[in-house]
Scaffold this active site. Sequence first.
Site, PDB file in Angstrom:
ATOM      1  N   ARG A 148      -4.845 -21.498  -9.214  1.00 43.67           N
ATOM      2  CA  ARG A 148      -5.490 -20.190  -9.153  1.00 43.67           C
ATOM      3  C   ARG A 148      -5.340 -19.513 -10.506  1.00 43.67           C
ATOM      4  O   ARG A 148      -4.262 -19.584 -11.125  1.00 43.67           O
ATOM      5  CB  ARG A 148      -4.831 -19.332  -8.072  1.00 43.67           C
ATOM      6  CG  ARG A 148      -5.547 -18.051  -7.770  1.00 43.67           C
ATOM      7  CD  ARG A 148      -4.829 -17.200  -6.749  1.00 43.67           C
ATOM      8  NE  ARG A 148      -3.721 -16.446  -7.353  1.00 43.67           N
ATOM      9  CZ  ARG A 148      -3.065 -15.485  -6.692  1.00 43.67           C
ATOM     10  NH1 ARG A 148      -3.370 -15.211  -5.423  1.00 43.67           N
ATOM     11  NH2 ARG A 148      -2.094 -14.803  -7.280  1.00 43.67           N
ATOM     12  N   TYR A 160      -4.178  -7.219 -10.083  1.00 43.67           N
ATOM     13  CA  TYR A 160      -3.540  -8.083  -9.096  1.00 43.67           C
ATOM     14  C   TYR A 160      -3.245  -9.465  -9.689  1.00 43.67           C
ATOM     15  O   TYR A 160      -4.045 -10.016 -10.444  1.00 43.67           O
ATOM     16  CB  TYR A 160      -4.436  -8.254  -7.841  1.00 43.67           C
ATOM     17  CG  TYR A 160      -3.894  -9.402  -7.059  1.00 43.67           C
ATOM     18  CD1 TYR A 160      -4.445 -10.671  -7.161  1.00 43.67           C
ATOM     19  CD2 TYR A 160      -2.713  -9.238  -6.346  1.00 43.67           C
ATOM     20  CE1 TYR A 160      -3.864 -11.750  -6.547  1.00 43.67           C
ATOM     21  CE2 TYR A 160      -2.119 -10.317  -5.727  1.00 43.67           C
ATOM     22  CZ  TYR A 160      -2.685 -11.574  -5.836  1.00 43.67           C
ATOM     23  OH  TYR A 160      -2.085 -12.624  -5.232  1.00 43.67           O
ATOM     24  N   ASP A 211      -8.668 -14.985  -6.902  1.00 44.51           N
ATOM     25  CA  ASP A 211      -8.496 -14.002  -5.838  1.00 44.51           C
ATOM     26  C   ASP A 211      -9.013 -12.644  -6.304  1.00 44.51           C
ATOM     27  O   ASP A 211      -8.454 -12.046  -7.221  1.00 44.51           O
ATOM     28  CB  ASP A 211      -6.995 -13.897  -5.492  1.00 44.51           C
ATOM     29  CG  ASP A 211      -6.753 -13.105  -4.217  1.00 44.51           C
ATOM     30  OD1 ASP A 211      -5.631 -13.168  -3.695  1.00 44.51           O
ATOM     31  OD2 ASP A 211      -7.701 -12.441  -3.732  1.00 44.51           O
ATOM     32  N   HIS A 213      -9.226 -10.084  -4.409  1.00 44.15           N
ATOM     33  CA  HIS A 213      -8.280  -9.183  -3.742  1.00 44.15           C
ATOM     34  C   HIS A 213      -8.935  -7.919  -3.193  1.00 44.15           C
ATOM     35  O   HIS A 213      -8.462  -6.795  -3.420  1.00 44.15           O
ATOM     36  CB  HIS A 213      -7.118  -8.829  -4.684  1.00 44.15           C
ATOM     37  CG  HIS A 213      -5.797  -8.785  -3.974  1.00 44.15           C
ATOM     38  ND1 HIS A 213      -5.258  -7.635  -3.474  1.00 44.15           N
ATOM     39  CD2 HIS A 213      -4.936  -9.762  -3.650  1.00 44.15           C
ATOM     40  CE1 HIS A 213      -4.095  -7.895  -2.891  1.00 44.15           C
ATOM     41  NE2 HIS A 213      -3.871  -9.193  -2.984  1.00 44.15           N
ATOM     42  N   GLU A 237     -11.743 -15.596  -3.449  1.00 38.25           N
ATOM     43  CA  GLU A 237     -10.991 -15.117  -2.289  1.00 38.25           C
ATOM     44  C   GLU A 237     -11.091 -13.604  -2.149  1.00 38.25           C
ATOM     45  O   GLU A 237     -11.072 -12.863  -3.129  1.00 38.25           O
ATOM     46  CB  GLU A 237      -9.535 -15.513  -2.460  1.00 38.25           C
ATOM     47  CG  GLU A 237      -8.626 -14.998  -1.379  1.00 38.25           C
ATOM     48  CD  GLU A 237      -7.170 -15.267  -1.663  1.00 38.25           C
ATOM     49  OE1 GLU A 237      -6.872 -16.067  -2.568  1.00 38.25           O
ATOM     50  OE2 GLU A 237      -6.322 -14.650  -1.008  1.00 38.25           O
ATOM     51  N   GLU A 263      -6.354 -13.657   4.768  1.00 39.89           N
ATOM     52  CA  GLU A 263      -4.878 -13.563   4.769  1.00 39.89           C
ATOM     53  C   GLU A 263      -4.404 -12.320   5.503  1.00 39.89           C
ATOM     54  O   GLU A 263      -3.302 -12.293   6.029  1.00 39.89           O
ATOM     55  CB  GLU A 263      -4.330 -13.584   3.351  1.00 39.89           C
ATOM     56  CG  GLU A 263      -4.637 -12.362   2.538  1.00 39.89           C
ATOM     57  CD  GLU A 263      -4.087 -12.462   1.122  1.00 39.89           C
ATOM     58  OE1 GLU A 263      -4.262 -13.503   0.471  1.00 39.89           O
ATOM     59  OE2 GLU A 263      -3.455 -11.498   0.683  1.00 39.89           O
ATOM     60  N   ARG A 284      -8.294 -18.061   5.681  1.00 37.34           N
ATOM     61  CA  ARG A 284      -6.964 -17.933   5.066  1.00 37.34           C
ATOM     62  C   ARG A 284      -5.903 -17.439   6.041  1.00 37.34           C
ATOM     63  O   ARG A 284      -4.758 -17.216   5.628  1.00 37.34           O
ATOM     64  CB  ARG A 284      -7.039 -16.936   3.902  1.00 37.34           C
ATOM     65  CG  ARG A 284      -7.921 -17.349   2.779  1.00 37.34           C
ATOM     66  CD  ARG A 284      -7.154 -17.943   1.617  1.00 37.34           C
ATOM     67  NE  ARG A 284      -6.261 -17.009   0.963  1.00 37.34           N
ATOM     68  CZ  ARG A 284      -5.055 -17.373   0.520  1.00 37.34           C
ATOM     69  NH1 ARG A 284      -4.631 -18.602   0.704  1.00 37.34           N
ATOM     70  NH2 ARG A 284      -4.289 -16.499  -0.097  1.00 37.34           N
ATOM     71  N   GLU A 340      -1.880 -22.526   0.026  1.00 33.00           N
ATOM     72  CA  GLU A 340      -1.323 -21.734  -1.076  1.00 33.00           C
ATOM     73  C   GLU A 340       0.171 -21.984  -1.141  1.00 33.00           C
ATOM     74  O   GLU A 340       0.867 -22.030  -0.117  1.00 33.00           O
ATOM     75  CB  GLU A 340      -1.592 -20.245  -0.861  1.00 33.00           C
ATOM     76  CG  GLU A 340      -0.962 -19.368  -1.936  1.00 33.00           C
ATOM     77  CD  GLU A 340      -1.340 -17.916  -1.816  1.00 33.00           C
ATOM     78  OE1 GLU A 340      -2.004 -17.555  -0.836  1.00 33.00           O
ATOM     79  OE2 GLU A 340      -0.969 -17.142  -2.715  1.00 33.00           O
ATOM     80  N   TRP A 403      -6.247  -2.173  -2.756  1.00 33.94           N
ATOM     81  CA  TRP A 403      -5.316  -2.787  -3.727  1.00 33.94           C
ATOM     82  C   TRP A 403      -5.489  -4.297  -3.748  1.00 33.94           C
ATOM     83  O   TRP A 403      -5.652  -4.975  -2.828  1.00 33.94           O
ATOM     84  CB  TRP A 403      -3.859  -2.459  -3.399  1.00 33.94           C
ATOM     85  CG  TRP A 403      -2.974  -3.205  -4.338  1.00 33.94           C
ATOM     86  CD1 TRP A 403      -2.777  -2.967  -5.676  1.00 33.94           C
ATOM     87  CD2 TRP A 403      -2.226  -4.381  -4.034  1.00 33.94           C
ATOM     88  NE1 TRP A 403      -1.960  -3.906  -6.215  1.00 33.94           N
ATOM     89  CE2 TRP A 403      -1.603  -4.793  -5.264  1.00 33.94           C
ATOM     90  CE3 TRP A 403      -2.026  -5.147  -2.899  1.00 33.94           C
ATOM     91  CZ2 TRP A 403      -0.767  -5.929  -5.337  1.00 33.94           C
ATOM     92  CZ3 TRP A 403      -1.219  -6.270  -2.974  1.00 33.94           C
ATOM     93  CH2 TRP A 403      -0.593  -6.626  -4.185  1.00 33.94           C
TER      94      TRP A 403
HETATM   95  C1  CS2 Z   1      -2.313 -12.618  -2.412  1.00 33.60           C
HETATM   96  C2  CS2 Z   1      -0.949 -12.174  -1.996  1.00 33.60           C
HETATM   97  O1  CS2 Z   1      -1.398 -14.780  -2.408  1.00 33.60           O
HETATM   98  C3  CS2 Z   1      -2.445 -14.113  -2.291  1.00 33.60           C
HETATM   99  O2  CS2 Z   1      -3.569 -14.591  -2.118  1.00 33.60           O
HETATM  100  O3  CS2 Z   1      -3.380 -11.988  -1.814  1.00 33.60           O
HETATM  101  O4  CS2 Z   1      -0.152 -12.207  -3.137  1.00 33.60           O
HETATM  102  C4  CS2 Z   1      -0.881 -10.789  -1.383  1.00 33.60           C
HETATM  103  O5  CS2 Z   1      -1.200  -9.829  -2.364  1.00 33.60           O
HETATM  104  C5  CS2 Z   1       0.516 -10.554  -0.869  1.00 33.60           C
HETATM  105  O6  CS2 Z   1       0.834 -11.579   0.037  1.00 33.60           O
HETATM  106  C6  CS2 Z   1       0.631  -9.198  -0.192  1.00 33.60           C
HETATM  107  O7  CS2 Z   1       1.921  -9.042   0.345  1.00 33.60           O
HETATM  108 MG    MG Z   2      -5.017 -13.237  -1.607  1.00 42.50          MG
END
Ligand code: CS2
Ligand code: MG
Length: 403
Positions: A148, A160, A211, A213, A237, A263, A284, A340, A403
């Site tokens: 990634r 991020y 990502d 995000h 993602e 996620e 995810r 991941e 975020w």
């Molecule tokens: C992220 C995470 O790993 C990822 O894809 O989206 O780092 C996410 O920000 C954290 O798990 C939030 O606690």
């Molecule tokens: Mg993520």
Amino acid sequence: MPRITSAKVIVTCPGRNFVTLKIETDEGVYGLGDATLNGRELAVASYLADHVIPCLIGRDAHRIEDIWQYLYKGAYWRRGPVTMSAIAAVDMALWDIKGKIAGLPLYQLLGGACREGAMVYGHANGKTIEETIENALHYQQLGYKAIRLQSGVPGLASTYGVSKDRYFYEPADADLPTENLWSSEKYLRSVPPLFEKAREALGWDVHLLHDIHHRLTPIEAGRLGKDLEPYRPFWLEDATPAENQANFRLIRQHTTSPLAVGEVFNAIWDCKELIEEQLIDYIRATVVHAGGITHLRRIASFADMHNVRTGCHGATDLSPVCMAAALHFDLSVPNFGVQEYMRHTEETDAVFPHHYSFADGMMHPGDAPGLGADIDEELAARYEYKRAYLPVNRLEDGSMWHW
Ligand code: CS2
Ligand code: MG
């Protein structure tokens, strides 16, 4: 049959907070479940200790599905990350117990292995494109087949996925939420050159992921997806917030770049349209946040019917107990995509000894009975809970953003 005699919630903070459920039986066998919800850990700890554990005592630990249904239908207030993380922890612990009593690693109880190992992706990041690519080359040398890419955005103080120490990314960074600033325009300009230079440096035999995000509007995500098509991303993602699953129809109309989401999902209902309309390519959802092995298998089977593959979240805020469970799941599902793998610190690994291992870009859960993960309670007790929040994001005009 193994009766549940007691259960307890262990909160520990070896560098970051983890919540673990331990269920004991009258056969002297215990099971573990991860219940960590980053930034809201104590909510799940209380949900388990105050509302779930009293209902478990005396039950047959082998009745995993019935207990799952009891905790889901019996809650009345269904779904949500707190409830489903609590149910997930119970589910993981009961599968752990069943495997230990059977003397089999969990994946053997789930139908056996469909593959020799689970391809994992590492997290190359850096403040600049050059730093990110240098980090990506390191992951390539370590044998990762999927990497990634997350790079700093010129003109933004932070973004991020870019960590302070490059290898251990922990976003929950303060006692009260850190306020970050965001600009989609600056971000959108920065990603295509990152991928262009990454392909030049890393070649085409490595999968490159990114990502977003949750930070773009659907049409912006469509534009970025189109801009990146020449560089063949493995996935983009969390392109846009997915409460409105219809958002992804708009993205799909503009780009063939593969999409991954989920996620933050905690039930199959969060992704029903996304999957049945094939608006995404990877789901995810995780063992710890989507109701455990039992529910995640339902999601994976539904996804399999619609050409969607799994791509479980595996950040450092999912404990090694969850990582172990995820790898048993990954080995056994037919429509596996990628896992991941954000390595935990040595401190965390010492609290949670485990059997899973990495080799040649893939991971395997090991063949210890059950999950093959444990908790050193004495060591765990030395790490007191320390409140920590995920950051929040504001646009440059001060309004709140994702975020
Ligand atoms: C992220 C995470 O790993 C990822 O894809 O989206 O780092 C996410 O920000 C954290 O798990 C939030 O606690
Ligand atoms: Mg993520």
